[in-house]
Design a protein around this motif. Structure first.
Motif, PDB file in Angstrom:
ATOM      1  N   ALA A 169      29.137  28.692  34.942  1.00  0.00           N
ATOM      2  CA  ALA A 169      30.515  29.111  34.692  1.00  0.00           C
ATOM      3  C   ALA A 169      31.478  27.963  35.003  1.00  0.00           C
ATOM      4  O   ALA A 169      31.231  27.152  35.886  1.00  0.00           O
ATOM      5  CB  ALA A 169      30.853  30.323  35.548  1.00  0.00           C
ATOM      6  N   PRO A 170      32.585  27.903  34.282  1.00  0.00           N
ATOM      7  CA  PRO A 170      33.551  26.839  34.514  1.00  0.00           C
ATOM      8  C   PRO A 170      34.471  27.162  35.691  1.00  0.00           C
ATOM      9  O   PRO A 170      34.587  28.312  36.126  1.00  0.00           O
ATOM     10  CB  PRO A 170      34.367  26.831  33.223  1.00  0.00           C
ATOM     11  CG  PRO A 170      34.364  28.261  32.788  1.00  0.00           C
ATOM     12  CD  PRO A 170      32.989  28.769  33.158  1.00  0.00           C
ATOM     13  N   ALA A 171      35.153  26.121  36.152  1.00  0.00           N
ATOM     14  CA  ALA A 171      36.308  26.318  37.026  1.00  0.00           C
ATOM     15  C   ALA A 171      37.489  26.503  36.083  1.00  0.00           C
ATOM     16  O   ALA A 171      37.736  25.666  35.222  1.00  0.00           O
ATOM     17  CB  ALA A 171      36.511  25.099  37.921  1.00  0.00           C
ATOM     18  N   ARG A 172      38.190  27.624  36.182  1.00  0.00           N
ATOM     19  CA  ARG A 172      39.329  27.897  35.313  1.00  0.00           C
ATOM     20  C   ARG A 172      40.592  27.758  36.139  1.00  0.00           C
ATOM     21  O   ARG A 172      40.753  28.422  37.167  1.00  0.00           O
ATOM     22  CB  ARG A 172      39.240  29.317  34.736  1.00  0.00           C
ATOM     23  CG  ARG A 172      40.377  29.673  33.810  1.00  0.00           C
ATOM     24  CD  ARG A 172      40.276  31.141  33.368  1.00  0.00           C
ATOM     25  NE  ARG A 172      41.397  31.521  32.543  1.00  0.00           N
ATOM     26  CZ  ARG A 172      42.579  31.934  32.989  1.00  0.00           C
ATOM     27  NH1 ARG A 172      42.800  32.011  34.289  1.00  0.00           N
ATOM     28  NH2 ARG A 172      43.540  32.251  32.148  1.00  0.00           N
ATOM     29  N   THR A 173      41.479  26.862  35.694  1.00  0.00           N
ATOM     30  CA  THR A 173      42.718  26.626  36.425  1.00  0.00           C
ATOM     31  C   THR A 173      43.914  26.632  35.473  1.00  0.00           C
ATOM     32  O   THR A 173      43.773  26.343  34.285  1.00  0.00           O
ATOM     33  CB  THR A 173      42.690  25.277  37.176  1.00  0.00           C
ATOM     34  OG1 THR A 173      42.420  24.222  36.242  1.00  0.00           O
ATOM     35  CG2 THR A 173      41.630  25.247  38.263  1.00  0.00           C
ATOM     36  N   ILE A 174      45.065  26.937  36.003  1.00  0.00           N
ATOM     37  CA  ILE A 174      46.327  26.854  35.266  1.00  0.00           C
ATOM     38  C   ILE A 174      46.945  25.506  35.615  1.00  0.00           C
ATOM     39  O   ILE A 174      47.067  25.154  36.793  1.00  0.00           O
ATOM     40  CB  ILE A 174      47.291  27.993  35.674  1.00  0.00           C
ATOM     41  CG1 ILE A 174      46.631  29.364  35.520  1.00  0.00           C
ATOM     42  CG2 ILE A 174      48.585  27.907  34.865  1.00  0.00           C
ATOM     43  CD1 ILE A 174      46.155  29.710  34.144  1.00  0.00           C
ATOM     44  N   VAL A 175      47.296  24.748  34.581  1.00  0.00           N
ATOM     45  CA  VAL A 175      47.860  23.414  34.804  1.00  0.00           C
ATOM     46  C   VAL A 175      49.218  23.296  34.133  1.00  0.00           C
ATOM     47  O   VAL A 175      49.555  24.037  33.261  1.00  0.00           O
ATOM     48  CB  VAL A 175      46.921  22.298  34.339  1.00  0.00           C
ATOM     49  CG1 VAL A 175      45.677  22.253  35.198  1.00  0.00           C
ATOM     50  CG2 VAL A 175      46.527  22.453  32.877  1.00  0.00           C
TER      51      VAL A 175
END
Length: 140
Positions: free
Chosen positions: A134-140
């Motif tokens: 699974a990915p690391a999901r971040t808001i940028v």
């Protein structure tokens, strides 16, 4: 709840492989998460029952081929690296409303293709970034 305005792809998607921005070599990029359906039907069931299983992730890309792109992808196709590479895709228009999906040391290239099938068109390429876990999901 409104879902927001449509976002044009041009200028609002960034694809990176092995810490190199390959966006300029992409006319299209598609992030896909294929969630496996696990059958849980048993003798007491009245219909087929399923649960969500793990997802298989990939980023499919295609666009104009160049030596610079091949310098990034080609060596890993000829001799797959012993350590998987970093990969990420960022989608969005403005700071704070972009979403980044990132894999650290969990990516490799598969289905790499150089397409020179028509003398009237430019040389193209396509390939899939195969992503493990699974990915690391971040808001940028």
């Amino acid at each position: 709840m409104p879902m927001g305005s449509p976002i044009p792809a041009m200028g609002n998607v960034v694809v990176r492989y092995n810490d190199v921005d390959i966006t300029a070599a992409c006319n299209s990029a598609q992030l896909a998460a294929a969630v496996e359906a696990l059958e849980t039907t048993n003798l007491a069931s009245t219909a087929i029952e399923k649960e969500a299983g793990p997802a298989t992730w990939s980023i499919s890309c295609e666009g104009p081929w160049s030596k610079e792109l091949d310098d990034v992808c080609g060596p890993d196709v000829v001799t797959p690296p012993a350590t998987k590479r970093n990969a990420d895709i960022t989608v969005g228009k403005t700071a704070g409303s972009k979403v980044k999906y990132a894999w650290t040391a969990k990516a490799f290239i598969e289905n790499y293709s150089i397409d020179a099938s028509s003398p009237n068109e430019t040389v193209g390429w396509s390939g899939d970034l195969n992503l493990s876990g699974a990915p690391a999901r971040t808001i940028v």
